[in-house]
Design an enzyme around this catalytic site. Sequence first.
Site, PDB file in Angstrom:
ATOM      1  N   HIS A  99      -1.844  25.823 -61.971  1.00  0.00           N
ATOM      2  CA  HIS A  99      -2.950  24.895 -62.221  1.00  0.00           C
ATOM      3  C   HIS A  99      -3.990  25.480 -63.162  1.00  0.00           C
ATOM      4  O   HIS A  99      -4.284  26.674 -63.120  1.00  0.00           O
ATOM      5  CB  HIS A  99      -3.593  24.510 -60.888  1.00  0.00           C
ATOM      6  CG  HIS A  99      -2.611  24.023 -59.882  1.00  0.00           C
ATOM      7  ND1 HIS A  99      -2.126  24.821 -58.865  1.00  0.00           N
ATOM      8  CD2 HIS A  99      -1.988  22.823 -59.753  1.00  0.00           C
ATOM      9  CE1 HIS A  99      -1.256  24.134 -58.143  1.00  0.00           C
ATOM     10  NE2 HIS A  99      -1.151  22.919 -58.661  1.00  0.00           N
TER      11      HIS A  99
ATOM     12  N   SER B  30      -0.154  18.141 -57.112  1.00  0.00           N
ATOM     13  CA  SER B  30      -1.320  18.999 -56.927  1.00  0.00           C
ATOM     14  C   SER B  30      -2.287  18.975 -58.102  1.00  0.00           C
ATOM     15  O   SER B  30      -3.468  19.297 -57.933  1.00  0.00           O
ATOM     16  CB  SER B  30      -0.870  20.443 -56.659  1.00  0.00           C
ATOM     17  OG  SER B  30       0.054  20.886 -57.634  1.00  0.00           O
TER      18      SER B  30
ATOM     19  N   ASP C 157      -4.563  29.461 -61.201  1.00  0.00           N
ATOM     20  CA  ASP C 157      -3.550  30.034 -60.317  1.00  0.00           C
ATOM     21  C   ASP C 157      -2.173  29.845 -60.945  1.00  0.00           C
ATOM     22  O   ASP C 157      -2.063  29.599 -62.150  1.00  0.00           O
ATOM     23  CB  ASP C 157      -3.643  29.443 -58.905  1.00  0.00           C
ATOM     24  CG  ASP C 157      -3.249  27.964 -58.836  1.00  0.00           C
ATOM     25  OD1 ASP C 157      -2.787  27.410 -59.860  1.00  0.00           O
ATOM     26  OD2 ASP C 157      -3.398  27.355 -57.753  1.00  0.00           O
TER      27      ASP C 157
END
Length: 372
Positions: free
Chosen positions: A317, A40, A314
């Site tokens: 990240h 991600s 978040d």
Amino acid sequence: MECSSVSVLGILLVFPLLHNLVTISGQNLPAVGLFTFGDSNFDAGNKKFLTSAPLPQNFWPYGKSRDDPKGKFSDGKIVPDFIAKFMGIPHDLPPALKPGTDVSRGASFAVGSASILGSPKDSLALNQQVRKFNQMISNWKVDYIQKSVFMISIGMEDYYNFTKNNPNAEVSAQQAFVTSVTNRFKSDINLLYSSGASKFVVHLLAPLGCLPIARQEFKTGNNCYEKLNDLAKQHNAKIGPILNEMAETKPDFQFTVFDFYNVILRRTQRNMNYRFSVTNISCCGVGTHYAYGCGLPNVHSKLCEYQRSYLYFDARHNTEKAQEAFAHLIFGADPNVIQPMNVRELMVYPVNEPMREFWEDPMDEKLSLVQY
């Protein structure tokens, strides 16, 4: 800032590459592509093409800094977007899975939730990403692939899930798991190399136990979860030697390693030096460290007033501000951060030229003189 010996070498070797150049900040660089693989951290929006389920990163407040959620796990741009800009690529790196997208200057094959050993159905493990690249390889000429930059950031999911599923794992079990992950990583890099790639940029793992999600789920308060950090350090210690061995046995294999672990750790421990007011909790989410639910429609997430003061947007990240800073380090910093050369130097290093310097243990005293 110290001057790397590789910088001088890069200048001496640039002359054979004076055709097909782009001018970036007054410097001529070859017009080559950028290809990214991983999880991600590098996902440019691929995950939404693998599932019909609503994904939080496709909705506000993701993309908040750009007023445009694009499926990226950030409030705005991510590291590869900035690297692409520095390389003279006139647009953000596109997701490879998007139908009809322009991949002439490269693409992102990274997918959220991806791991090295295996991924869920709505993701692609690293070897699956490489196979997807091979399916699309006719889009690029052989020499273009050889001159292009291949960036990889993966492993977070492997170690986080192992720790959650094996909270009481003995040291021997941890070591065996690290060995299995790094052996598979080496195999996947070899697969990508056999596809024609020759210039690799590998991100070491961050201190995973310092992620807001780790602090929240393992209930460590303001402390990092050191068991997870130890796994990351064991993994990182194996990556450099693996790449050194490959460069020594494959004359056209070139690489560099970004010390993401210590870059994050310094910003966590001395946050005000880097103008981050908050480094232990997320800007967006709920829970003790605001590490759950960002972007989910049924969760009333807390959203910070000013995301640029946060290291993390978040649970896992970084904010766009942090990602831009990391990209500058990757592209142009000294061996204290990325070694044996930075991306600018890697771009101009002649194809098929054997490497003359290799990765060294960052604990080496000479690599600890400057802090970034």
